[in-house]
Design an enzyme around this catalytic site. Structure first.
Site, PDB file in Angstrom:
ATOM      1  N   SER A  53       0.838  -1.199   0.000  1.00 28.33           N
ATOM      2  CA  SER A  53       0.000   0.000   0.000  1.00 28.33           C
ATOM      3  C   SER A  53       0.878   1.256   0.000  1.00 28.33           C
ATOM      4  O   SER A  53       0.371   2.358  -0.227  1.00 28.33           O
ATOM      5  CB  SER A  53      -0.937   0.014   1.217  1.00 28.33           C
ATOM      6  OG  SER A  53      -0.209  -0.239   2.411  1.00 28.33           O
ATOM      7  N   GLU A 123       0.273 -12.628  -1.389  1.00 23.26           N
ATOM      8  CA  GLU A 123      -1.170 -12.682  -1.659  1.00 23.26           C
ATOM      9  C   GLU A 123      -1.528 -13.944  -2.442  1.00 23.26           C
ATOM     10  O   GLU A 123      -0.834 -14.295  -3.406  1.00 23.26           O
ATOM     11  CB  GLU A 123      -1.602 -11.451  -2.472  1.00 23.26           C
ATOM     12  CG  GLU A 123      -1.515 -10.158  -1.696  1.00 23.26           C
ATOM     13  CD  GLU A 123      -2.083  -8.953  -2.469  1.00 23.26           C
ATOM     14  OE1 GLU A 123      -2.691  -9.138  -3.539  1.00 23.26           O
ATOM     15  OE2 GLU A 123      -1.891  -7.827  -1.976  1.00 23.26           O
ATOM     16  N   GLU A 190      -8.848  -9.953   4.154  1.00 21.38           N
ATOM     17  CA  GLU A 190      -9.262  -8.573   3.866  1.00 21.38           C
ATOM     18  C   GLU A 190     -10.666  -8.532   3.270  1.00 21.38           C
ATOM     19  O   GLU A 190     -10.965  -9.216   2.281  1.00 21.38           O
ATOM     20  CB  GLU A 190      -8.242  -7.936   2.899  1.00 21.38           C
ATOM     21  CG  GLU A 190      -8.590  -6.502   2.542  1.00 21.38           C
ATOM     22  CD  GLU A 190      -7.444  -5.733   1.896  1.00 21.38           C
ATOM     23  OE1 GLU A 190      -6.314  -6.259   1.827  1.00 21.38           O
ATOM     24  OE2 GLU A 190      -7.687  -4.584   1.455  1.00 21.38           O
TER      25      GLU A 190
END
Ligand code: KIV
Length: 272
Positions: A53, A123, A190
């Site tokens: 991020s 991920e 998430e």
């Protein structure tokens, strides 16, 4: 004193696993630079995530895709210099592990060697199993990340809640069990329904850290710029803002500009 005994009080991946077993919640926040990391560590955060991020909040990109491995290493090096106790996990950025487990290992080794970080985050589930296994085989701790995985944003098309439908929920439960079985020390979930997150957390031994995944998981993570109100235009339901730094900083800077223009700053006491 050896490096191991010096770091006896540090939070490790084993500490987090024990915290889950003891029912103690885990606190995690993103950080990308020395000064912020130093404050968070001083405040007692358990885990700092050097998240990709950074691509959004540090570099101003629309997605996390553009950030490079070199840039992630730079951020991780800065964070590591600021901390004494917390565990530091670094995201493997887009394009450094997908579909190529040797590349995944080489990327993870660069992060560990060049930054001094303690673990990496990857991920995905089944589709990146080989990459995760190879990284783990080198003794590098891996945290998983399922649900809304921002590196796949162009596949999803939107940042809305994931796994609301039965098929995707089933896949997520299967993936989380797989990550636990192959040896991940934890995983981020998430933006998924709270009931699904609860089911996922109770079906694995590794700690589950939620962001937009409700209260029944083993810990919480937020992007620090969101928590501090620097990103004041981003208002998802899951976000609790603890400050409004965008306005506070803008007010301070406006005041400074006024003082410079009016020659109020610097005064005699502030001069040599
Ligand atoms: O990059 C990041 O900040 C993250 C968090 C949203 C978990 O992956």
């Amino acid at each position: 004193m050896s490096a191991v005994s010096k770091s006896a009080k540090r939070i490790t991946t084993n500490t987090l696993i024990k915290m889950k077993a003891d029912g103690e919640k885990i606190s995690m926040l993103t950080a990308y630079d020395y000064s912020m990391a130093k404050i968070f560590d001083h405040a007692g955060i358990d885990v700092i995530l050097v998240g990709d991020s950074a691509s959004n909040v540090m570099a101003g990109h629309e997605t996390t895709l553009p950030i490079t491995l070199d840039q992630m290493i730079y951020h991780a090096q800065s964070v590591i210099r600021g901390i004494k106790k917390c565990l530091v996990v670094v995201d493997l950025p887009f394009g450094t592990y997908q579909g190529n487990s040797k590349k995944a290992l080489a990327s993870a080794i660069r992060i560990m060697k060049e930054s001094g970080a303690h673990a990496v985050k990857i991920e995905g589930g089944k589709q990146v199993e080989d990459s995760i296994k190879r990284v783990l085989s080198a003794g590098i701790p891996v945290m998983g990340h399922l649900g809304l995985t921002p590196q796949s944003i162009y596949k999803f098309g939107t940042y809305t809640v994931r796994a609301k439908e039965e098929e995707e929920a089933k896949q997520l439960l299967s993936d989380i069990k797989l990550l636990d079985k192959i040896g991940c020390f934890g995983a981020v979930l998430e933006k998924i329904p709270a009931t699904l997150a609860k089911k996922a957390a109770s079906s694995v031994a590794m700690p589950i850290i939620g962001i937009g995944a409700g209260p029944d998981v083993d810990g919480q993570v937020l992007v620090s710029h969101d928590l501090l109100g620097i990103t004041h235009e981003f208002n998802p339901r899951f976000l609790r803002r603890y400050m409004n730094l965008f306005d506070d900083i803008a007010d301070a800077v406006t005041h400074y500009i006024k003082d410079v223009k009016s020659t109020d700053f610097p005064n005699k006491k502030e001069s040599y």
